[in-house]
Enzyme design. Structure first.
Site, PDB file in Angstrom:
ATOM      1  N   SER D  53       0.829  -1.211   0.000  1.00 35.98           N
ATOM      2  CA  SER D  53       0.000   0.000   0.000  1.00 35.98           C
ATOM      3  C   SER D  53       0.859   1.255   0.000  1.00 35.98           C
ATOM      4  O   SER D  53       2.001   1.257   0.457  1.00 35.98           O
ATOM      5  CB  SER D  53      -0.992  -0.001   1.158  1.00 35.98           C
ATOM      6  OG  SER D  53      -0.367   0.394   2.346  1.00 35.98           O
ATOM      7  N   GLU D  54       0.286   2.328  -0.559  1.00 34.31           N
ATOM      8  CA  GLU D  54       1.040   3.547  -0.821  1.00 34.31           C
ATOM      9  C   GLU D  54       1.415   4.314   0.436  1.00 34.31           C
ATOM     10  O   GLU D  54       2.230   5.226   0.391  1.00 34.31           O
ATOM     11  CB  GLU D  54       0.290   4.468  -1.794  1.00 34.31           C
ATOM     12  CG  GLU D  54      -0.995   5.075  -1.252  1.00 34.31           C
ATOM     13  CD  GLU D  54      -2.228   4.309  -1.682  1.00 34.31           C
ATOM     14  OE1 GLU D  54      -2.178   3.065  -1.719  1.00 34.31           O
ATOM     15  OE2 GLU D  54      -3.247   4.962  -1.989  1.00 34.31           O
ATOM     16  N   ASN D  55       0.806   3.942   1.559  1.00 31.74           N
ATOM     17  CA  ASN D  55       1.192   4.635   2.782  1.00 31.74           C
ATOM     18  C   ASN D  55       2.417   3.997   3.441  1.00 31.74           C
ATOM     19  O   ASN D  55       2.827   4.425   4.507  1.00 31.74           O
ATOM     20  CB  ASN D  55       0.026   4.690   3.768  1.00 31.74           C
ATOM     21  CG  ASN D  55      -0.371   3.328   4.261  1.00 31.74           C
ATOM     22  OD1 ASN D  55      -0.647   2.448   3.450  1.00 31.74           O
ATOM     23  ND2 ASN D  55      -0.381   3.128   5.564  1.00 31.74           N
TER      24      ASN D  55
END
Lengths: 220, 225, 220, 225
Positions: D53-55
């Site tokens: 995930s991009e976080n």
């Protein structure tokens, strides 16, 4: 889980004429056993992308001395007189580039960017043959992404998922090179079961296979 | 004419000691390989200057020897060094971002030529000496302050020139030139001679510099002890 | 050694009309006490650069609800209906940008680059008003660097030299923002004497001053 | 005409289960918020698919609850999750480089519209619904394979169209469209219908899709159990 192979096995797919990135700053953080295997294999006409050509009797330097390199893209050759000799005698094509520019070009490739504007080298011969652009009154050189067929990198600890952590000044260009080649081979000082997820420097997603330095399958 | 009043060692000491005065506590400084590396020896003990290098170390300490040597901790010259308390390691992308991005307070480096516009040539003599630029171009373009610390001449050959004839490292980026004979500020009006080694006359300087320069109203003697 | 100050003291220099970058992904890895101090100070007409506007009652969201933001450059506002309302009612100027593009623009500023070529948003309204360039037959959008007067970032552990380490998914944009502002203030969960130099994520060189969350000078 | 043969839950289950078949062991996959997140529930136990995930997390595990919740470890939807064995954390620059740079094997995301050229609109309805694109544009442009997993219509409104009318997330990047009624491959020749839910007729599909499409010679029934 990533494949764990011998150094010999790992470099087998590198054929004459391939482009190879090799990590390391001088002899620090360099995948020396992978290089030894590539010297042993004697693959020729390689394009090598690296920070420097180390010393004549060490790691990257051996590939120069063994005349395996046709084209060299690097930032510094001062520590290896044989590179200078081959360059002056027209035996090797050397492209010298500022270190930051080389790093950003490799990073751009790995990050899917079409290039970056670098201020470095403006008003010098680095500008020759390159497009320049002005942004807010300041001149920049347009630098294109650069990738490779293979990246040979170093890691201090590597886990079975390919996650890599480093000790000391061994990171150098290993981190960006891991993102910018079709096949990425990491030479680990040690393969471990697990690395604390907070201490991973190169996520395993970028790694294709692992060679363990001391316990190399061929040498045990 | 080559003046040989000073030994090689004394020459280097004068230059390094003078360059060391350019910093203040908290400054982050990058030192070039060779003579500039010696600058670290003349920083006062109580002054917290932080040395950075492009191979990935902020907080470079003394060279390590014997059992303290660790081949995994080197400086940009390949010498094993100590990481001081508060140090950190990072990769080349971070190192060069620090340099090019304007986060280094000062850089001290040697040169083959410097000219009156503040341009510097330090990385090649075509067909003769071509080590490459390494991180020097990034450093010179990015550092807040660029200090050239070099022997005044190359065995008598003038190095402070009207216009560099060798391939440049950077165009108009030098702020200060320190040699064993004198100190020049690089200003928008050209070079300004601010300090002179009392062992040399103004004529010695004029004869050994082909650049035009202004003599500062506050011209001082360099400290050479 | 970096200055250790209270949150209140740290944000004092932020004046009306300033540009402020704030780290955090939703409410994770966000400098909440610095934001609370900025809300308390009630500085107006700010330009805020951040990943998102969080929730109405949380951290970055409070600055929106308190109407301190004139211009917002961000990637996602879906979790804070008040941002959408202010945008629709013309009370706030919102520039929505792809996350990768925002990260690269901030990074470019910190790294001294004149910009990057991003493939993201080609053929969409992201392209509007921007220069495009073709490189090797592929179209890219030219994205300019973006910096700020202040960056308010989060760190899990921070040492007295300003070195920062992180736990979990708290890094997000804190790392790039630390490089791209005139003044960088880090809110630490904990200030420690020393961090293992191999575990530092943001080198101290980028940090200007430190606020300790739990032992904030004003609240002890 | 709106067909209401399937409950909301069953609709989502059919889509998520079908999407889960698109992966193989070792794949790195990013799942969008909402329906796509459910895809993880249908990956076989013995298949080692890694969720990114991009976080800043590679190796996302189950949602955490109670004492196991740690607010410092979340997914891109802000939900506390577990970091699986072999996971790692990283910053946004690394996360988005993974996504934009072609290092993600597949991404599954929802859409407001998809068209017959493979363009997708998923981030705004002007003046009405403007959440923003977050990392979606980077993901769609960079992933090796882009899978749209969405309800077939928006309360009867057609979503698979000739040409998207809403602002695009990306131009011509979708590879596969999965709904509760059918599956389309996006090919250079246009959309190819490869699977159909046996609960629906070909006319149902034709009436609920305004895009032109080809019917595959190997048209199969979707697994809806």
């Amino acid at each position: 889980m990533k494949k764990i192979v011998s150094a010999k096995e790992a470099v087998k797919k590198i054929k004459d004429g391939a482009t190879v990135m090799i990590g390391g700053f001088l002899s620090c953080g360099v995948p020396d056993k992978l290089i030894d295997a590539l010297v042993e294999q004697n693959t020729k006409n390689l394009t090598m992308i690296c920070n420097d050509t180390s010393y004549p009797d060490a790691d990257k330097g051996k590939l120069i001395v063994n005349k395996q390199i046709k084209k060299l893209i690097t930032t510094h050759i001062g520590t290896n007189p044989e590179t200078g000799r081959q360059m002056n005698d027209g035996e090797i094509d050397v492209e010298l580039t500022p270190m930051g520019t080389l790093v950003e070009r490799i990073r751009a490739k790995g990050a899917g960017l079409g290039g970056v504007l670098a201020p470095t080298g403006v008003g010098t011969i680095v500008e020759n043959g390159k497009k320049t652009m002005e942004v807010d009154g300041k001149k920049y050189i347009f630098e294109k992404p650069i990738g490779a067929d293979f990246a040979l990198i170093y890691g201090t600890k590597v886990d079975r998922f390919g996650n890599v952590s480093f000790y000391g000044t061994t990171r150098n260009m290993n981190t960006v090179m891991a993102t910018a080649a079709d096949t990425v081979i990491v030479q680990a000082d040690e393969i471990v079961d697990e690395i604390d997820p907070n201490e991973v420097v190169i996520p395993g997603i970028f790694i294709d296979c692992i060679v363990e330095r001391e316990k190399d399958l061929e040498t045990v | 004419m080559e003046l040989t009043l000073l030994s090689k060692e004394k020459t280097r000491e004068i230059i390094a000691r003078r360059a060391a005065k350019e910093f203040k506590s908290g400054d982050v400084v990058t030192l070039g390989i060779g003579l500039p590396t010696a600058v670290a020896n003349y920083i006062p003990e109580d002054q917290h200057v932080i040395f950075q290098s492009e191979n990935g170390l902020l907080g470079i300490g003394k060279n390590t020897t014997g059992d303290n040597m660790d081949k995994r901790i080197i400086n940009a010259g390949g010498i094993c060094v100590e990481a001081k308390k508060g140090a950190c390691f990072y990769d080349a992308a971070t190192a060069l971002s620090m340099m090019r991005g304007g986060h280094i307070d000062a850089t001290v480096l040697g040169a083959l030529q410097v000219d009156e516009e503040g341009s510097i040539a330090s990385w090649m003599i075509p067909n003769k000496f071509v080590p490459g630029m390494g991180g020097a171009m990034d450093l010179v373009i990015g550092s807040k302050r660029v200090i050239v610390a070099m022997e005044h001449t190359n065995k008598g050959e003038v190095k402070i020139v009207k216009k560099c004839t060798l391939p440049l490292t950077a165009y108009r980026e030098v702020d200060l030139i320190i040699t064993e004979r004198c100190v020049f500020d690089v200003t928008p009006d050209g070079l300004v001679l601010t300090e002179i080694n009392p062992m040399f006359s103004m004529d010695d300087i004029k004869e050994s510099v082909s650049a035009d320069f202004i003599i500062s109203d506050n011209l001082k003697y360099m400290d050479i002890d």
